[in-house]
Design a protein around this motif. Sequence first.
Motif, PDB file in Angstrom:
ATOM      1  N   THR A 149       0.846  -1.153  -0.081  1.00  0.00           N
ATOM      2  CA  THR A 149       0.179  -0.030   0.012  1.00  0.00           C
ATOM      3  C   THR A 149       0.757   1.178   0.009  1.00  0.00           C
ATOM      4  N   VAL A 150       1.925   1.169   0.977  1.00  0.00           N
ATOM      5  CA  VAL A 150       2.664   2.258   0.897  1.00  0.00           C
ATOM      6  C   VAL A 150       3.622   2.648  -0.404  1.00  0.00           C
ATOM      7  N   ILE A 151       4.122   1.547  -0.944  1.00  0.00           N
ATOM      8  CA  ILE A 151       4.835   1.568  -2.280  1.00  0.00           C
ATOM      9  C   ILE A 151       4.178   1.859  -3.396  1.00  0.00           C
ATOM     10  N   GLY A 152       2.886   1.174  -3.381  1.00  0.00           N
ATOM     11  CA  GLY A 152       2.137   1.496  -4.563  1.00  0.00           C
ATOM     12  C   GLY A 152       2.649   0.786  -5.755  1.00  0.00           C
ATOM     13  N   VAL A 153       2.257   0.877  -7.125  1.00  0.00           N
ATOM     14  CA  VAL A 153       2.585   0.225  -8.413  1.00  0.00           C
ATOM     15  C   VAL A 153       2.924   1.115  -9.282  1.00  0.00           C
ATOM     16  N   PRO A 154       4.220   0.965  -9.758  1.00  0.00           N
ATOM     17  CA  PRO A 154       4.826   1.757 -10.744  1.00  0.00           C
ATOM     18  C   PRO A 154       3.881   2.112 -11.849  1.00  0.00           C
ATOM     19  N   ARG A 155       3.813   3.290 -12.175  1.00  0.00           N
ATOM     20  CA  ARG A 155       2.832   3.541 -13.286  1.00  0.00           C
ATOM     21  C   ARG A 155       3.676   4.156 -14.555  1.00  0.00           C
ATOM     22  N   GLU A 156       5.101   4.069 -14.377  1.00  0.00           N
ATOM     23  CA  GLU A 156       5.868   4.379 -15.547  1.00  0.00           C
ATOM     24  C   GLU A 156       6.918   3.130 -15.935  1.00  0.00           C
ATOM     25  N   LEU A 157       7.115   3.213 -17.122  1.00  0.00           N
ATOM     26  CA  LEU A 157       8.278   2.393 -17.619  1.00  0.00           C
ATOM     27  C   LEU A 157       9.542   3.265 -17.622  1.00  0.00           C
ATOM     28  N   PRO A 158      10.632   2.345 -17.399  1.00  0.00           N
ATOM     29  CA  PRO A 158      12.215   2.896 -17.647  1.00  0.00           C
ATOM     30  C   PRO A 158      12.142   3.704 -18.737  1.00  0.00           C
ATOM     31  N   PHE A 159      12.988   4.845 -18.703  1.00  0.00           N
ATOM     32  CA  PHE A 159      13.555   5.661 -19.950  1.00  0.00           C
ATOM     33  C   PHE A 159      14.326   4.696 -20.730  1.00  0.00           C
ATOM     34  N   VAL A 160      14.074   4.732 -22.252  1.00  0.00           N
ATOM     35  CA  VAL A 160      14.999   4.049 -23.234  1.00  0.00           C
ATOM     36  C   VAL A 160      16.054   5.008 -23.936  1.00  0.00           C
ATOM     37  N   ALA A 161      17.127   4.752 -23.718  1.00  0.00           N
ATOM     38  CA  ALA A 161      18.285   5.865 -24.380  1.00  0.00           C
ATOM     39  C   ALA A 161      19.227   5.191 -25.030  1.00  0.00           C
ATOM     40  N   ASP A 162      18.793   3.924 -25.754  1.00  0.00           N
ATOM     41  CA  ASP A 162      20.020   3.282 -26.343  1.00  0.00           C
ATOM     42  C   ASP A 162      20.593   3.582 -27.561  1.00  0.00           C
ATOM     43  N   PHE A 211      11.427   2.739  -3.318  1.00  0.00           N
ATOM     44  CA  PHE A 211      11.598   1.220  -3.722  1.00  0.00           C
ATOM     45  C   PHE A 211      12.759   0.934  -4.667  1.00  0.00           C
ATOM     46  N   HIS A 212      12.908   2.172  -5.688  1.00  0.00           N
ATOM     47  CA  HIS A 212      13.754   1.914  -6.710  1.00  0.00           C
ATOM     48  C   HIS A 212      14.809   3.147  -6.415  1.00  0.00           C
ATOM     49  N   PRO A 213      16.059   3.041  -6.804  1.00  0.00           N
ATOM     50  CA  PRO A 213      16.653   4.158  -6.841  1.00  0.00           C
ATOM     51  C   PRO A 213      16.429   5.407  -7.739  1.00  0.00           C
ATOM     52  N   ASN A 214      16.681   6.515  -7.365  1.00  0.00           N
ATOM     53  CA  ASN A 214      16.749   7.664  -8.199  1.00  0.00           C
ATOM     54  C   ASN A 214      18.025   7.945  -9.040  1.00  0.00           C
ATOM     55  N   GLY A 215      18.298   8.977  -9.778  1.00  0.00           N
ATOM     56  CA  GLY A 215      19.455   9.398 -10.571  1.00  0.00           C
ATOM     57  C   GLY A 215      20.711   9.288  -9.578  1.00  0.00           C
ATOM     58  N   ASP A 256      16.742  -6.738 -14.358  1.00  0.00           N
ATOM     59  CA  ASP A 256      15.356  -6.510 -14.122  1.00  0.00           C
ATOM     60  C   ASP A 256      15.323  -4.890 -14.208  1.00  0.00           C
ATOM     61  N   SER A 257      14.384  -4.277 -13.193  1.00  0.00           N
ATOM     62  CA  SER A 257      14.244  -2.940 -13.074  1.00  0.00           C
ATOM     63  C   SER A 257      15.351  -2.037 -12.799  1.00  0.00           C
ATOM     64  N   ILE A 258      16.299  -2.613 -11.770  1.00  0.00           N
ATOM     65  CA  ILE A 258      17.493  -1.889 -11.381  1.00  0.00           C
ATOM     66  C   ILE A 258      18.258  -1.716 -12.523  1.00  0.00           C
ATOM     67  N   ALA A 259      18.445  -2.801 -13.512  1.00  0.00           N
ATOM     68  CA  ALA A 259      19.395  -2.804 -14.616  1.00  0.00           C
ATOM     69  C   ALA A 259      18.877  -1.853 -15.597  1.00  0.00           C
ATOM     70  N   ALA A 260      17.401  -1.871 -15.707  1.00  0.00           N
ATOM     71  CA  ALA A 260      16.877  -1.053 -16.685  1.00  0.00           C
ATOM     72  C   ALA A 260      16.739   0.448 -16.322  1.00  0.00           C
ATOM     73  N   GLY A 261      17.011   0.746 -15.038  1.00  0.00           N
ATOM     74  CA  GLY A 261      17.031   2.200 -14.545  1.00  0.00           C
ATOM     75  C   GLY A 261      15.562   2.771 -14.116  1.00  0.00           C
ATOM     76  N   LEU A 262      14.710   2.178 -13.676  1.00  0.00           N
ATOM     77  CA  LEU A 262      13.237   2.679 -13.413  1.00  0.00           C
ATOM     78  C   LEU A 262      13.436   3.158 -11.788  1.00  0.00           C
ATOM     79  N   GLY A 263      13.021   4.454 -12.112  1.00  0.00           N
ATOM     80  CA  GLY A 263      13.307   5.437 -10.981  1.00  0.00           C
ATOM     81  C   GLY A 263      13.960   6.721 -11.372  1.00  0.00           C
ATOM     82  N   ALA A 264      14.690   6.528 -12.394  1.00  0.00           N
ATOM     83  CA  ALA A 264      15.809   7.563 -12.742  1.00  0.00           C
ATOM     84  C   ALA A 264      14.842   8.683 -13.413  1.00  0.00           C
ATOM     85  N   GLU A 265      15.154   9.962 -13.082  1.00  0.00           N
ATOM     86  CA  GLU A 265      14.253  10.974 -13.587  1.00  0.00           C
ATOM     87  C   GLU A 265      14.523  11.302 -14.986  1.00  0.00           C
TER      88      GLU A 265
END
Length: 262
Positions: A37-50, A234-238, A69-78
């Motif tokens: 409940t506190v964390i919620g569900v991510p509404r965004e996908l990680p950026f793609v900058a290949d 839950f996920h790191p930021n930039g 996973d999401s850490i490798a993909a960078g979910l949470g980066a601004e």
Amino acid sequence: MVGFRGLRVLAVAAGSVGGLSGAAYGLLNTQSRQARTVIGVPRELPFVADGVFAPASSGPPLTFAVFGDSIAAGLGAESPDGLPGVRLARELAAASGGPVRLVTYAVSGSRTTDLVPQVDAALRTPPDVALIMIGGNDVTARIRIRTSAALLAAQVRRLTDAGTAVVVGTCPDLGAIRPIPQPLRAVARRWSLALARAQTRELARTEATSVPLAALLSPRFMADPDELFSPDRFHPNGAGYALAAEVVLAPLCAAARVRTMA
């Protein structure tokens, strides 16, 4: 990192494996619901900058692939600039003096079993150097630690057999995630650290280089959660991803040098 539904699975696993009393299991199950409940569900996908990141000089690019996973993909980066893959591709380009092509195969929510299709896709044109970061979702999915670590090593061998130099950031410390209350957080920490140790043991039998993310990053994330976690807590930021990139950069540069001299 960890699947949100997996928090309840972790509570179930703690009860079945640890032989908890009904009251203790009920507490863990309640805490898993509270954390979701506190964390919620991510509404965004990680950026793609290949793409190709090049310094002043030119030449054939070094291909750098990111798996996990999401850490490798960078979910949470601004922004795309905050993605760990982008940061590392730029640093590799600066260190090598030549262009680096970033290709991201990592997918949010992935478990180690999901590395198989990621590696399948990459092996159509094997990359020169690769970074893998995975494991958190395995903990909450009740994948056996030994099985998870063996699966990781098998995919690493597929890459190294194809000529790719591989660096693996082992499972992060899930105990650093404050929204997971105690004692559920302690269970998550114990399991994630056990998986990291098992990954390190299995990787020692391969040609990959392992980097202990939990040992190197957890103290900082625990000390400065507001500075290093994204708004989902839950996920790191930039800034958090910058710290993670910092600890894997030297092994990646070393791997890239070995690959280019081969």
